[in-house]
Write a protein that holds these residues in place. Structure first.
Motif, PDB file in Angstrom:
ATOM      1  N   MET A 146       0.829  -1.206   0.000  1.00  0.00           N
ATOM      2  CA  MET A 146       0.000   0.000   0.000  1.00  0.00           C
ATOM      3  C   MET A 146       0.865   1.259   0.000  1.00  0.00           C
ATOM      4  N   GLY A 147       2.207   1.083  -0.002  1.00  0.00           N
ATOM      5  CA  GLY A 147       3.114   2.224   0.003  1.00  0.00           C
ATOM      6  C   GLY A 147       3.460   2.720   1.393  1.00  0.00           C
ATOM      7  N   ILE A 148       3.119   1.928   2.415  1.00  0.00           N
ATOM      8  CA  ILE A 148       3.384   2.311   3.805  1.00  0.00           C
ATOM      9  C   ILE A 148       4.583   1.520   4.301  1.00  0.00           C
ATOM     10  N   ARG A 149       5.686   2.235   4.555  1.00  0.00           N
ATOM     11  CA  ARG A 149       6.912   1.591   5.011  1.00  0.00           C
ATOM     12  C   ARG A 149       7.364   2.070   6.391  1.00  0.00           C
ATOM     13  N   LEU A 150       6.899   3.250   6.778  1.00  0.00           N
ATOM     14  CA  LEU A 150       7.301   3.851   8.047  1.00  0.00           C
ATOM     15  C   LEU A 150       6.072   4.138   8.905  1.00  0.00           C
ATOM     16  N   MET A 151       6.284   4.234  10.209  1.00  0.00           N
ATOM     17  CA  MET A 151       5.193   4.525  11.131  1.00  0.00           C
ATOM     18  C   MET A 151       4.529   5.862  10.797  1.00  0.00           C
ATOM     19  N   GLY A 152       5.299   6.844  10.346  1.00  0.00           N
ATOM     20  CA  GLY A 152       4.742   8.141   9.983  1.00  0.00           C
ATOM     21  C   GLY A 152       3.772   8.041   8.823  1.00  0.00           C
ATOM     22  N   GLN A 153       4.090   7.182   7.864  1.00  0.00           N
ATOM     23  CA  GLN A 153       3.182   6.972   6.735  1.00  0.00           C
ATOM     24  C   GLN A 153       1.902   6.279   7.214  1.00  0.00           C
ATOM     25  N   LEU A 154       2.055   5.360   8.149  1.00  0.00           N
ATOM     26  CA  LEU A 154       0.897   4.676   8.719  1.00  0.00           C
ATOM     27  C   LEU A 154       0.015   5.665   9.478  1.00  0.00           C
ATOM     28  N   ALA A 155       0.631   6.586  10.209  1.00  0.00           N
ATOM     29  CA  ALA A 155      -0.108   7.580  10.986  1.00  0.00           C
ATOM     30  C   ALA A 155      -0.916   8.516  10.093  1.00  0.00           C
ATOM     31  N   LYS A 156      -0.461   8.717   8.868  1.00  0.00           N
ATOM     32  CA  LYS A 156      -1.146   9.625   7.942  1.00  0.00           C
ATOM     33  C   LYS A 156      -2.108   8.904   6.992  1.00  0.00           C
ATOM     34  N   ALA A 157      -2.122   7.577   7.037  1.00  0.00           N
ATOM     35  CA  ALA A 157      -2.993   6.798   6.156  1.00  0.00           C
ATOM     36  C   ALA A 157      -4.453   6.965   6.584  1.00  0.00           C
ATOM     37  N   PRO A 158      -5.377   6.894   5.647  1.00  0.00           N
ATOM     38  CA  PRO A 158      -6.799   6.981   6.010  1.00  0.00           C
ATOM     39  C   PRO A 158      -7.214   5.778   6.869  1.00  0.00           C
ATOM     40  N   VAL A 159      -7.696   6.057   8.076  1.00  0.00           N
ATOM     41  CA  VAL A 159      -8.024   4.991   9.017  1.00  0.00           C
ATOM     42  C   VAL A 159      -9.114   4.070   8.469  1.00  0.00           C
ATOM     43  N   HIS A 160     -10.054   4.612   7.701  1.00  0.00           N
ATOM     44  CA  HIS A 160     -11.125   3.764   7.170  1.00  0.00           C
ATOM     45  C   HIS A 160     -10.584   2.732   6.173  1.00  0.00           C
ATOM     46  N   LEU A 161      -9.532   3.079   5.429  1.00  0.00           N
ATOM     47  CA  LEU A 161      -8.935   2.102   4.502  1.00  0.00           C
ATOM     48  C   LEU A 161      -8.182   1.013   5.265  1.00  0.00           C
ATOM     49  N   LEU A 162      -7.479   1.403   6.324  1.00  0.00           N
ATOM     50  CA  LEU A 162      -6.767   0.415   7.145  1.00  0.00           C
ATOM     51  C   LEU A 162      -7.756  -0.536   7.809  1.00  0.00           C
ATOM     52  N   ARG A 163      -8.864   0.008   8.287  1.00  0.00           N
ATOM     53  CA  ARG A 163      -9.891  -0.821   8.927  1.00  0.00           C
ATOM     54  C   ARG A 163     -10.511  -1.776   7.899  1.00  0.00           C
ATOM     55  N   LYS A 164     -10.738  -1.285   6.682  1.00  0.00           N
ATOM     56  CA  LYS A 164     -11.328  -2.125   5.636  1.00  0.00           C
ATOM     57  C   LYS A 164     -10.386  -3.259   5.246  1.00  0.00           C
ATOM     58  N   LYS A 165      -9.085  -2.965   5.158  1.00  0.00           N
ATOM     59  CA  LYS A 165      -8.096  -3.946   4.706  1.00  0.00           C
ATOM     60  C   LYS A 165      -7.706  -4.940   5.803  1.00  0.00           C
ATOM     61  N   PHE A 166      -7.581  -4.453   7.065  1.00  0.00           N
ATOM     62  CA  PHE A 166      -7.037  -5.284   8.145  1.00  0.00           C
ATOM     63  C   PHE A 166      -8.004  -5.525   9.297  1.00  0.00           C
ATOM     64  N   GLY A 167      -9.184  -4.947   9.238  1.00  0.00           N
ATOM     65  CA  GLY A 167     -10.124  -5.089  10.342  1.00  0.00           C
ATOM     66  C   GLY A 167      -9.697  -4.228  11.522  1.00  0.00           C
ATOM     67  N   ILE A 168     -10.045  -4.661  12.715  1.00  0.00           N
ATOM     68  CA  ILE A 168      -9.760  -3.888  13.914  1.00  0.00           C
ATOM     69  C   ILE A 168      -8.254  -3.687  14.124  1.00  0.00           C
ATOM     70  N   ILE A 169      -7.442  -4.634  13.692  1.00  0.00           N
ATOM     71  CA  ILE A 169      -5.982  -4.497  13.832  1.00  0.00           C
ATOM     72  C   ILE A 169      -5.486  -3.303  13.023  1.00  0.00           C
ATOM     73  N   GLY A 170      -6.048  -3.078  11.847  1.00  0.00           N
ATOM     74  CA  GLY A 170      -5.665  -1.920  11.038  1.00  0.00           C
ATOM     75  C   GLY A 170      -5.921  -0.616  11.764  1.00  0.00           C
ATOM     76  N   GLU A 171      -7.064  -0.545  12.441  1.00  0.00           N
ATOM     77  CA  GLU A 171      -7.378   0.667  13.199  1.00  0.00           C
ATOM     78  C   GLU A 171      -6.450   0.806  14.406  1.00  0.00           C
ATOM     79  N   GLN A 172      -6.158  -0.300  15.078  1.00  0.00           N
ATOM     80  CA  GLN A 172      -5.237  -0.251  16.221  1.00  0.00           C
ATOM     81  C   GLN A 172      -3.840   0.155  15.779  1.00  0.00           C
ATOM     82  N   LEU A 173      -3.379  -0.334  14.635  1.00  0.00           N
ATOM     83  CA  LEU A 173      -2.076   0.073  14.111  1.00  0.00           C
ATOM     84  C   LEU A 173      -2.052   1.575  13.850  1.00  0.00           C
ATOM     85  N   TYR A 174      -3.136   2.087  13.288  1.00  0.00           N
ATOM     86  CA  TYR A 174      -3.243   3.517  13.011  1.00  0.00           C
ATOM     87  C   TYR A 174      -3.119   4.328  14.300  1.00  0.00           C
TER      88      TYR A 174
END
Length: 85
Positions: A24-52
């Motif tokens: 998804m182009g996310i390699r660093l924690m900063g990129q993860l912090a700026k990623a749209p939370v709804h996309l992370l939740r859709k792709k990874f479920g609750i873990i995606g939101e927790q990672l965010y």
């Protein structure tokens, strides 16, 4: 402080999750912090939101039950007839 850290170092980000994040182009924690939370939740479920939230320094862990004994289960250990001293 955590934004320059590679995503593989994050809690909950094993090899498979890290690979999907890199795709998804996310390699660093900063990129993860700026990623749209709804996309992370859709792709990874609750873990995606927790990672965010962790990438943004927020932890929603329930701390109300800290210090209370955990429910114990039964094990497959052996009980001896008597204790030898």
């Amino acid at each position: 402080m955590v934004w320059p850290i590679p995503i593989e170092s994050c809690w909950g980000s094993g090899e498979a999750t890290a690979l999907k994040l890199r795709n998804m182009g996310i390699r660093l924690m900063g990129q993860l912090a700026k990623a749209p939370v709804h996309l992370l939740r859709k792709k990874f479920g609750i873990i995606g939101e927790q990672l965010y939230w962790h990438a943004n320094g927020i932890d929603y862990s329930d701390l109300h039950n800290i210090g209370e004994p955990e429910t114990k289960g039964f094990s497959h250990s052996i009980t001896l007839k008597e204790n030898k001293k």
